[in-house]
Design an enzyme around this catalytic site. Structure first.
Site, PDB file in Angstrom:
ATOM      1  N   LYS A  62       0.837  -1.211   0.000  1.00 31.49           N
ATOM      2  CA  LYS A  62       0.000   0.000   0.000  1.00 31.49           C
ATOM      3  C   LYS A  62       0.872   1.261   0.000  1.00 31.49           C
ATOM      4  O   LYS A  62       0.632   2.203  -0.761  1.00 31.49           O
ATOM      5  CB  LYS A  62      -0.910   0.014   1.235  1.00 31.49           C
ATOM      6  CG  LYS A  62      -2.007  -1.029   1.239  1.00 31.49           C
ATOM      7  CD  LYS A  62      -2.730  -0.994   2.584  1.00 31.49           C
ATOM      8  CE  LYS A  62      -3.671  -2.163   2.750  1.00 31.49           C
ATOM      9  NZ  LYS A  62      -4.312  -2.176   4.080  1.00 31.49           N
ATOM     10  N   ALA A  78      -0.978   0.988   6.731  1.00 31.18           N
ATOM     11  CA  ALA A  78      -1.254  -0.001   7.775  1.00 31.18           C
ATOM     12  C   ALA A  78      -2.130  -1.112   7.227  1.00 31.18           C
ATOM     13  O   ALA A  78      -2.828  -0.939   6.226  1.00 31.18           O
ATOM     14  CB  ALA A  78      -1.946   0.683   8.957  1.00 31.18           C
ATOM     15  N   ASP A  79      -2.067  -2.236   7.905  1.00 34.53           N
ATOM     16  CA  ASP A  79      -3.006  -3.316   7.616  1.00 34.53           C
ATOM     17  C   ASP A  79      -3.399  -3.967   8.933  1.00 34.53           C
ATOM     18  O   ASP A  79      -2.615  -3.984   9.884  1.00 34.53           O
ATOM     19  CB  ASP A  79      -2.406  -4.354   6.671  1.00 34.53           C
ATOM     20  CG  ASP A  79      -3.487  -5.280   6.131  1.00 34.53           C
ATOM     21  OD1 ASP A  79      -4.284  -4.815   5.301  1.00 34.53           O
ATOM     22  OD2 ASP A  79      -3.572  -6.436   6.577  1.00 34.53           O
ATOM     23  N   GLN A  80      -4.609  -4.464   8.968  1.00 39.32           N
ATOM     24  CA  GLN A  80      -5.148  -5.083  10.180  1.00 39.32           C
ATOM     25  C   GLN A  80      -5.625  -6.480   9.833  1.00 39.32           C
ATOM     26  O   GLN A  80      -6.358  -6.671   8.858  1.00 39.32           O
ATOM     27  CB  GLN A  80      -6.335  -4.243  10.686  1.00 39.32           C
ATOM     28  CG  GLN A  80      -6.991  -4.779  11.933  1.00 39.32           C
ATOM     29  CD  GLN A  80      -6.341  -4.261  13.197  1.00 39.32           C
ATOM     30  OE1 GLN A  80      -5.222  -3.754  13.148  1.00 39.32           O
ATOM     31  NE2 GLN A  80      -7.008  -4.383  14.307  1.00 39.32           N
ATOM     32  N   CYS A 115      -0.355  -3.931  11.569  1.00 37.94           N
ATOM     33  CA  CYS A 115       0.944  -3.851  10.883  1.00 37.94           C
ATOM     34  C   CYS A 115       1.091  -2.469  10.252  1.00 37.94           C
ATOM     35  O   CYS A 115       0.152  -1.977   9.622  1.00 37.94           O
ATOM     36  CB  CYS A 115       1.037  -4.927   9.807  1.00 37.94           C
ATOM     37  SG  CYS A 115       0.862  -6.610  10.456  1.00 37.94           S
TER      38      CYS A 115
END
EC number: 3.6.1.9
Length: 200
Positions: A62, A78-80, A115
Site C-alpha cells: 500500500k 497499515a493493515d489489520q 501492521c
C-alpha cells in the site's frame, strides 16, 4: 498544526475513518490517499502461514503504491488482520457473513494484528507490528442480531467496531485500544520522531 510540532509532508495511505481520527488526534497535518492495490489478490497469492508477514506485506505494498506518485511525502500505511488460530477473518461486507463471523468467534480468543510501515521515495524506512488478544463473551443469536442491527460493522475485521458498542461484546482484552483499531500510536509517534519526520 500547532507551533508545537514541526513536520515534513505526510500521507496516510488508508481509507479507514478510524485511522484518520487516530492520526488527527496526534495533531498532524496529512493527506489521505488510499492505495489502489488489490488486497484480496495479495492475500490469495500469499502462501506462507506467517500471518504477521502477510500483514506487513500488505502495509508495504500500500505504501509503495502511493509513494511512487508522491516521492516527496512520507507515506504511512497499515493493515489489520483479525485472526483465530490460522483463520483470517476479513471484512464481512454483509449481514449474513457478519453473523457467521460472530458465531465463530463467540466465547473464544482471537487476535487483532496491526501492521504499519513508513515509506519515502519508494524506500521502506520503518515497519512494525503489534498484537492485541481479545476474548468475546458467549453471544446469543439475539445479541448477535441486535448488535449487528445497531452498528452494522460490515467494513470491520471480526464483524465488530471496538471503538463503539463493540466493547460490550468482550469478556477480556489484552493490548492497547489503538492496536485493536489498527494504528498503534506510540510506536508510530516514536518512529516519526526518530526518522525526523516530526520534530518537537
Amino acid at each position: 498544526m500547532s507551533k508545537f510540532l514541526q513536520q515534513k509532508p505526510i500521507i496516510l495511505a488508508s481509507s479507514s475513518t478510524i485511522r484518520h481520527k487516530l492520526m488527527k488526534s496526534l495533531g498532524l497535518d496529512f493527506l489521505v490517499l488510499p492505495s489502489n492495490c488489490n488486497e484480496e489478490e495479495i492475500k490469495t497469492r500469499h502462501k506462507s502461514d506467517e500471518l504477521v508477514e502477510l500483514g506487513i506485506t500488505l502495509a508495504k505494498i500500500k505504501a509503495l503504491d502511493v509513494s511512487q506518485h508522491y516521492p516527496e511525502h512520507y507515506i504511512i500505511a497499515a493493515d489489520q488482520l483479525c485472526v483465530a488460530g490460522k483463520r483470517v477473518f476479513n471484512k464481512p461486507l454483509n449481514h449474513q457473513t457478519a453473523v457467521s463471523h460472530l458465531r465463530e468467534l463467540s466465547g473464544k480468543q482471537h487476535q487483532q494484528i496491526a501492521c504499519l510501515c513508513i515509506v519515502k521515495e519508494s524506500k521502506i524506512l520503518w515497519q512494525y507490528h503489534e498484537t492485541a488478544t481479545l476474548t468475546l463473551h458467549h453471544l446469543s443469536e439475539k445479541t448477535i442480531e441486535a448488535y449487528l442491527q445497531a452498528e452494522k460493522p460490515y467494513q470491520s475485521c471480526g464483524a465488530y467496531q471496538y471503538e463503539g458498542l463493540g466493547k460490550w461484546l468482550f469478556k477480556e482484552v489484552q493490548g492497547s485500544e489503538d492496536t485493536i483499531l489498527g494504528l498503534p500510536l506510540m510506536p508510530l509517534v516514536n518512529a516519526l520522531v526518530n526518522l525526523k519526520v516530526v520534530g518537537i
